[in-house]
Write a protein that holds these residues in place. Sequence first.
Motif, PDB file in Angstrom:
ATOM      1  N   ALA A 113      34.408  38.850  38.614  1.00 36.24           N
ATOM      2  CA  ALA A 113      33.304  38.825  39.578  1.00 36.24           C
ATOM      3  C   ALA A 113      32.548  37.498  39.512  1.00 36.24           C
ATOM      4  N   ALA A 114      32.388  36.981  38.322  1.00 34.87           N
ATOM      5  CA  ALA A 114      31.679  35.705  38.159  1.00 34.87           C
ATOM      6  C   ALA A 114      32.473  34.559  38.784  1.00 34.87           C
ATOM      7  N   ALA A 115      33.787  34.586  38.576  1.00 32.75           N
ATOM      8  CA  ALA A 115      34.628  33.528  39.153  1.00 32.75           C
ATOM      9  C   ALA A 115      34.541  33.551  40.679  1.00 32.75           C
ATOM     10  N   MET A 116      34.539  34.757  41.222  1.00 33.49           N
ATOM     11  CA  MET A 116      34.434  34.907  42.683  1.00 33.49           C
ATOM     12  C   MET A 116      33.081  34.369  43.153  1.00 33.49           C
ATOM     13  N   ARG A 117      32.039  34.799  42.480  1.00 33.20           N
ATOM     14  CA  ARG A 117      30.681  34.368  42.858  1.00 33.20           C
ATOM     15  C   ARG A 117      30.555  32.847  42.782  1.00 33.20           C
ATOM     16  N   ASP A 118      31.037  32.258  41.681  1.00 33.04           N
ATOM     17  CA  ASP A 118      30.905  30.810  41.506  1.00 33.04           C
ATOM     18  C   ASP A 118      31.665  30.029  42.582  1.00 33.04           C
ATOM     19  N   ALA A 119      32.754  30.620  43.078  1.00 35.15           N
ATOM     20  CA  ALA A 119      33.528  29.939  44.131  1.00 35.15           C
ATOM     21  C   ALA A 119      32.991  30.282  45.519  1.00 35.15           C
ATOM     22  N   GLY A 120      31.956  31.115  45.569  1.00 32.53           N
ATOM     23  CA  GLY A 120      31.360  31.469  46.870  1.00 32.53           C
ATOM     24  C   GLY A 120      32.154  32.516  47.633  1.00 32.53           C
TER      25      GLY A 120
END
Lengths: 429, 429
Positions: free
Chosen positions: A367-374
């Motif tokens: 989820a964090a990776a998704m969020r960081d990539a927008g």
Amino acid sequence: MTKPLRIALAGLGTVGGGVIRLIDANNALIARRAGRPIEIVAISARDRAKDRGVDLSRFAWVDDTTALAHHDDADVVVELIGGSDGPALALARSTLAAGKGFVTANKAMIAHHGLELARAAEKAGAALKFEAAVAGGIPVIKGLREGAAANEIARVYGILNGTCNFILSKMEAEGRDFAEVLAEAQALGFAESDPTFDIDGIDAAHKLSILSSIAFGTQPAFGDVVASGIRHVIAADIAEAAALGYRIRLLGIAEDSPHGLFQRVHPHLVPVSHPLAHVTGATNAVVAEGNFVGRLLFQGAGAGDGPTASAVVADLIDIARGEFGPAFAMPADALASHAPADSGDRRARAYVRFTVTDKVGVLAEIAAAMRDAGVSIESLIQRGAMPDGSVLVAIVTHEGPERSVAQALEKLRGSQSLVGQPMWMHILS
Amino acid sequence: MTKPLRIALAGLGTVGGGVIRLIDANNALIARRAGRPIEIVAISARDRAKDRGVDLSRFAWVDDTTALAHHDDADVVVELIGGSDGPALALARSTLAAGKGFVTANKAMIAHHGLELARAAEKAGAALKFEAAVAGGIPVIKGLREGAAANEIARVYGILNGTCNFILSKMEAEGRDFAEVLAEAQALGFAESDPTFDIDGIDAAHKLSILSSIAFGTQPAFGDVVASGIRHVIAADIAEAAALGYRIRLLGIAEDSPHGLFQRVHPHLVPVSHPLAHVTGATNAVVAEGNFVGRLLFQGAGAGDGPTASAVVADLIDIARGEFGPAFAMPADALASHAPADSGDRRARAYVRFTVTDKVGVLAEIAAAMRDAGVSIESLIQRGAMPDGSVLVAIVTHEGPERSVAQALEKLRGSQSLVGQPMWMHILS
């Protein structure tokens, strides 16, 4: 009845045999429709002795295939040898240089050398036709070149490889995994012993580059097609997609956009309300979206001797009638050259399935990776452990640039939480 | 760029306006594809003053529509007036007599006078084209005339009327009855205020007679098409059909058989596994079954200004390219004349729904009539009483000659047990 259209036929495999059988069977009807008979006069193949189940003694046998181009009795050469280069290409060049018509089912050759051959045909005033090269018996090249000719095309896409569709729809119907179904398809003769061209999307990419050229008035550019196949689709992907209201199909898509022309072959999630979701087995289907006609669908058998022969002989009938023009719908010099668009710019919804280890924090990491990539997540399903203890996490994103999804996956690369590569599929809008 | 193809346009209704808008919008693209520009030079319609939302001042206005045939500047006349006779036919005759090309969307005129007009076109060496007359924007005439030309066609059939399909699929989705959905379709503009031509199957019969002629090489014979419509389909039929694994569609079917050529338009039960079962809304779809190509499907928008204009301009592009020949795929004199086949000889499975009074012995009476006529029953569903106290009995028969079903119904005619007419529908095999 005027004089016959005389054919020299190169290649006597399944399709070559089909062409002979078709012309034998429907001979009188073809003559009525074409305005004159279509007659095979000469043939050539590697092995003269092989029994092909049809009487070949009535045709002149030519040992050197390339010599068919100069066979005095023939008006048109039909090439069914295959291969993007080699004897097929040599034959195409000499036939057109000799000012004779050339008909082929050879998608690889047209995808790689279509522009050169179209120029040669125009220079000689000769016909160059290849309906059978895309989607077997379905008259989709004609549908785009002529039927939809009044339209600016926004997208052309479809199920272009029967083997992949056979495998995917069998996986879907029986809940089985890829490798098992592939083996069965090979045993049944629906897949080649080396299935790479089919299952890695190369065959579909050849066909897509041809359709794309005709739809968008661009030079055929096989090298610009981004392709991946169905090797990494697992039964669980099909089940997750079904739960979300989709079926998985290998689609070739060419799409005009402000960023340029996208050409790609990938497994896609197709909404069950879309007609392509209902195309099962070895069937092919192509959709063209025009600015006046709306959505047109062409569906039928994408391979096999009968359907392919039907397309080859349809081309011959066009030639016999004198109803042919530029191969790619407009003169070769009018075809635009395009830099390929950057996939990252394409906006779409995506499906990403992760196979992860069953431990604390994995979901947070994804989820964090998704969020960081927008990347904005629309839905997420996590299912209990697989037999090997791993866990599946399937995510559907909101619409966004594909670049962001790629960035998220890049961030996760090498993560200890992931088992194998994530599976990323586009969702057909 | 060679000289433009110059068009005189008769009729400025929805489709006429669509043709002008399409040529305006896609003008440069059309010129690239056709090899030369397509230009409207003259127009004619009933009411010059009416605002059609497009600038007409750039075209020569001709008061007398028939005079368009002799307009010196025009190479081709496009007729979008409608009506099987009257000004449309007069214009067709004079245009072809003047040796000019003629393009029309007029199914009624082609169904009634196609043979005469094809002869006139051949005599003059002029083009006669009518892709827009059948299935709107779908290039199905081209698909049969050219794409499937190498095949003997066993059957051609499809959903040829968008209004009926809109009504049937809305009845299906919402469980409502015909009259109610028709009223709504009329309010939405999907059905005419006098919907007879659509809902009684006449429009579909016009289209079928044209498809049939091209598929089978026969003279178009509208009078030989047996047609009934969807007026008597009730919500309960749709529910019974669904319970049995079918959806109800109004199909036009032309079928070659040892008994001759069957041409008919009737509501049919279509198995849910068949692609036509998934065609909803105003969409049209046509299937052709060829002896080599197998089953081909063409699907798209069957009406509307954009799709119809797309088909009209596709015809113009063919003419601009010089790629046209006999209108019905072979010279008019080569088209066979056929005595229509007797429907009674046709073998099929049937659905028959009776509305009966709720009393002892009714079922026995129906079963006896079926037995006496030699009809073998595959399944029978009887449902509890309707609000008015009547009871529905739905029967599916085994395959047998239609004559037997007709005889059984004849035996039951006037029976006190029946409330209203039985509803007999064929089952698509």
